[in-house]
Motif scaffolding. Structure first.
Motif, PDB file in Angstrom:
ATOM      1  N   LEU A   1       0.940  -1.310  -0.069  1.00 21.05           N
ATOM      2  CA  LEU A   1       0.109   0.016   0.193  1.00 21.05           C
ATOM      3  C   LEU A   1       1.078   1.409  -0.142  1.00 21.05           C
ATOM      4  O   LEU A   1       0.488   2.226  -0.338  1.00 21.05           O
ATOM      5  CB  LEU A   1      -0.977   0.038   1.400  1.00 21.05           C
ATOM      6  CG  LEU A   1      -2.068  -1.021   1.121  1.00 21.05           C
ATOM      7  CD1 LEU A   1      -2.909  -1.379   2.221  1.00 21.05           C
ATOM      8  CD2 LEU A   1      -3.045  -0.700  -0.150  1.00 21.05           C
ATOM      9  N   SER A   2       2.076   1.152   0.653  1.00 19.74           N
ATOM     10  CA  SER A   2       3.144   2.304   0.482  1.00 19.74           C
ATOM     11  C   SER A   2       3.205   2.514  -1.063  1.00 19.74           C
ATOM     12  O   SER A   2       3.626   3.689  -1.404  1.00 19.74           O
ATOM     13  CB  SER A   2       4.323   2.103   1.254  1.00 19.74           C
ATOM     14  OG  SER A   2       3.966   2.048   2.666  1.00 19.74           O
TER      15      SER A   2
ATOM     16  N   PRO B   1       0.347  11.712   4.048  1.00 17.03           N
ATOM     17  CA  PRO B   1      -0.324  11.175   5.127  1.00 17.03           C
ATOM     18  C   PRO B   1      -0.742   9.524   4.969  1.00 17.03           C
ATOM     19  O   PRO B   1      -0.344   8.874   6.075  1.00 17.03           O
ATOM     20  CB  PRO B   1      -1.592  11.864   5.487  1.00 17.03           C
ATOM     21  CG  PRO B   1      -1.485  13.097   4.799  1.00 17.03           C
ATOM     22  CD  PRO B   1      -0.585  12.835   3.538  1.00 17.03           C
ATOM     23  N   ALA B   2      -1.032   9.159   3.807  1.00 15.45           N
ATOM     24  CA  ALA B   2      -1.434   7.723   3.689  1.00 15.45           C
ATOM     25  C   ALA B   2       0.229   6.762   3.696  1.00 15.45           C
ATOM     26  O   ALA B   2       0.162   5.787   4.212  1.00 15.45           O
ATOM     27  CB  ALA B   2      -2.195   7.378   2.302  1.00 15.45           C
ATOM     28  N   MET B   3       1.126   7.460   2.972  1.00 15.27           N
ATOM     29  CA  MET B   3       2.317   6.522   2.982  1.00 15.27           C
ATOM     30  C   MET B   3       2.817   6.811   4.522  1.00 15.27           C
ATOM     31  O   MET B   3       3.521   5.844   4.883  1.00 15.27           O
ATOM     32  CB  MET B   3       3.235   7.684   2.207  1.00 15.27           C
ATOM     33  CG  MET B   3       4.530   6.791   2.106  1.00 15.27           C
ATOM     34  SD  MET B   3       5.819   7.545   0.802  1.00 15.27           S
ATOM     35  CE  MET B   3       4.635   7.315  -0.731  1.00 15.27           C
ATOM     36  N   ALA B   4       2.577   7.777   5.299  1.00 15.15           N
ATOM     37  CA  ALA B   4       3.116   7.799   6.860  1.00 15.15           C
ATOM     38  C   ALA B   4       2.396   6.502   7.435  1.00 15.15           C
ATOM     39  O   ALA B   4       2.940   5.969   8.411  1.00 15.15           O
ATOM     40  CB  ALA B   4       2.870   9.159   7.383  1.00 15.15           C
TER      41      ALA B   4
END
Length: 240
Positions: A13-14, A21-24
């Motif tokens: 998902l990364s 924010p999603a990557m974090a």
């Protein structure tokens, strides 16, 4: 297995998201998975090892981890390309491939531990030791601090050496080889651990290696040629 699923899902998902924010968030999932896996794996090694075999078996476990750290950067460096602004796309591809490789690892985890039947005297479980008692034991806080420092240094090196390499015009594949060289040196160190402990003693070895590793980490910022960087990274991997 739960840890491996979290690592694999977090990697995939990364590589698929586009917002910070999603990557974090998915990076946090990866970190949680790594923690679950390491705690589970180390517990298995401890349970399956007789007291006289623990140093050897934990050494084998950490050598296995270093082999992965050796292969991973080389494979990622081969996938990642900075040409024509493709660094973001190919980095995402490397994360997706990592997720797939991690998922394959699940096939080996279901029967990894041989459960031992309790002996005739194992009728009463030993009392649990409070965490405060463990933390108060001599050497434990220092050991935790040293472990945090070493692991933080390794993670910072892995995260920022590619940035340093990009700034200096070093190809991503070369950066991958440099990171793998550090992992190879850590394998060599573990193979030489017993004679070094016999020669210097545990405290002197810890102190000397931490001091040298700190100096070598600082030396990464110096504008040295690639061959000198390789020598420094090999020495750094050995000390860490």
């Amino acid at each position: 297995p739960i840890g491996v699923v979290l690592i694999s899902g977090g990697c995939a998902l990364s590589g698929a998201v586009s917002s910070l924010p999603a990557m974090a968030a998915w990076s946090g999932v990866m970190g949680l998975g790594h923690l679950c896996f390491v705690i589970g794996a180390q517990s298995i090694v401890a349970r399956q090892s007789a007291p006289a075999e623990q140093d050897r078996n934990f050494g084998h476990f950490t050598i296995g981890a270093s082999v992965g750290q050796l292969i991973g950067p080389i494979a990622a460096g081969a996938l990642i390309s900075g040409e024509s602004g493709a660094l973001g796309r190919t980095s995402a591809l490397a994360l997706l491939v990592s997720a797939a490789v991690c998922a394959v690892a699940l096939t080996s985890l279901w029967r990894i531990e041989h459960r031992r039947a309790p002996g005739p005297r194992a009728t009463k479980r030993p009392a649990k030791v409070p965490v405060t008692t463990i933390l108060g034991a001599r050497g434990v806080p220092a050991g935790i601090f040293i472990s945090m420092a070493v692991l933080s240094s390794t993670d910072i090196l892995t995260a920022y050496l590619p940035v340093v390499g990009e700034h200096r015009g070093i190809a991503p594949a070369t950066v991958g080889l440099l990171l793998s060289l550090r992992a190879a040196a850590s394998i060599a160190c573990r193979l030489a651990m017993t004679p070094m402990l016999r020669l210097l003693g545990r405290n002197a070895l810890l102190t000397t290696s931490c001091l040298l590793a700190g100096l070598l980490c600082a030396g990464m910022v110096l504008p040295v040629p690639v061959w000198a960087l390789a020598v420094m990274l090999a020495a750094l991997g050995f000390c860490l």
